[in-house]
Design a protein around this motif. Sequence first.
Motif, PDB file in Angstrom:
ATOM      1  N   TYR A  18       0.850  -1.193   0.000  1.00  0.00           N
ATOM      2  CA  TYR A  18       0.000   0.000   0.000  1.00  0.00           C
ATOM      3  C   TYR A  18       0.888   1.246   0.000  1.00  0.00           C
ATOM      4  N   ARG A  62     -13.278  11.551   7.078  1.00  0.00           N
ATOM      5  CA  ARG A  62     -11.826  11.422   6.916  1.00  0.00           C
ATOM      6  C   ARG A  62     -11.137  11.643   8.260  1.00  0.00           C
ATOM      7  N   GLN A  88      -0.076   7.526   0.011  1.00  0.00           N
ATOM      8  CA  GLN A  88      -0.802   8.384  -0.915  1.00  0.00           C
ATOM      9  C   GLN A  88      -0.988   9.763  -0.301  1.00  0.00           C
ATOM     10  N   CYS A  89      -1.072  10.775  -1.159  1.00  0.00           N
ATOM     11  CA  CYS A  89      -1.372  12.132  -0.721  1.00  0.00           C
ATOM     12  C   CYS A  89      -2.707  12.120   0.031  1.00  0.00           C
ATOM     13  N   CYS A 147      -5.260  14.140  -2.510  1.00  0.00           N
ATOM     14  CA  CYS A 147      -5.667  13.717  -3.863  1.00  0.00           C
ATOM     15  C   CYS A 147      -5.321  12.268  -4.183  1.00  0.00           C
ATOM     16  N   THR A 148      -4.685  11.554  -3.275  1.00  0.00           N
ATOM     17  CA  THR A 148      -4.281  10.140  -3.396  1.00  0.00           C
ATOM     18  C   THR A 148      -3.120   9.914  -4.372  1.00  0.00           C
TER      19      THR A 148
END
Length: 240
Positions: free
Chosen positions: A11, A97, A14-15, A18-19
């Motif tokens: 995995y 989130r 990620q940002c 924005c991922t």
Amino acid sequence: MGMQGALHILYPPQCISCTAPVQSDFGLCAECWRETPFVSGLVCDRCGVPLPGQDSAERVLCDDCMTIARPWDRGRAALMYRDNGRRLVLALKHGDRMDLARPASTWMLKAAQPILQPDMLAVPVPLHWMRLFRRRFNQAALLSRAIAKSAGLDHCPDALARKRSTGSQEGKTRDARFANLVGAFAVPKAREKRVAGRDILLVDDVMTSGATFAAATEALLAAGARSVTVLCLARVAKDG
């Protein structure tokens, strides 16, 4: 290879906005970083809004904080509530989130360094129980818990209670915002001993007019708090 390294292969980090791929967990990619309006330089010592001029050791106040009664002592904000700052706040508040509390609390602690005291009690601005029931968590409490843990501060998530539902402040004038919040908060009897004589770090996600912080501060001072310092994730500019 450690567990962390193996997880990063499975995995990749990620940002948080924005991922896009990033180097480490809980980071922003270069593009999202550029769009995130971090507060820096000279700021109002009471509400954290950026001011023109060079940063200095001198305490400076914005026009609002010179004219509006601010019952708290000092304040800071990590971001301005626009562009990606606004998107991140809304994702934390409405988008489930909860993972954003970790990086957000890091940014807030960095902004708060000049106003932190070692024995502060971290307290979140509470939600009314009906709103908490709908939203399932209080974003201010997530932030205050993470801040207290990182800074080694005591944390009291239920030091304040919202006595009545105040509805949305959206679209209200500044005077109406303040009038709507008068008497909205109280320190429950069972928490008065924890608050009395303490320097409080009062935490919320967004500051607009300062009405919420003011009403919550009044309640804490009425319960015997020695001082109140405020810290928010994002500050709405006057023209914002």
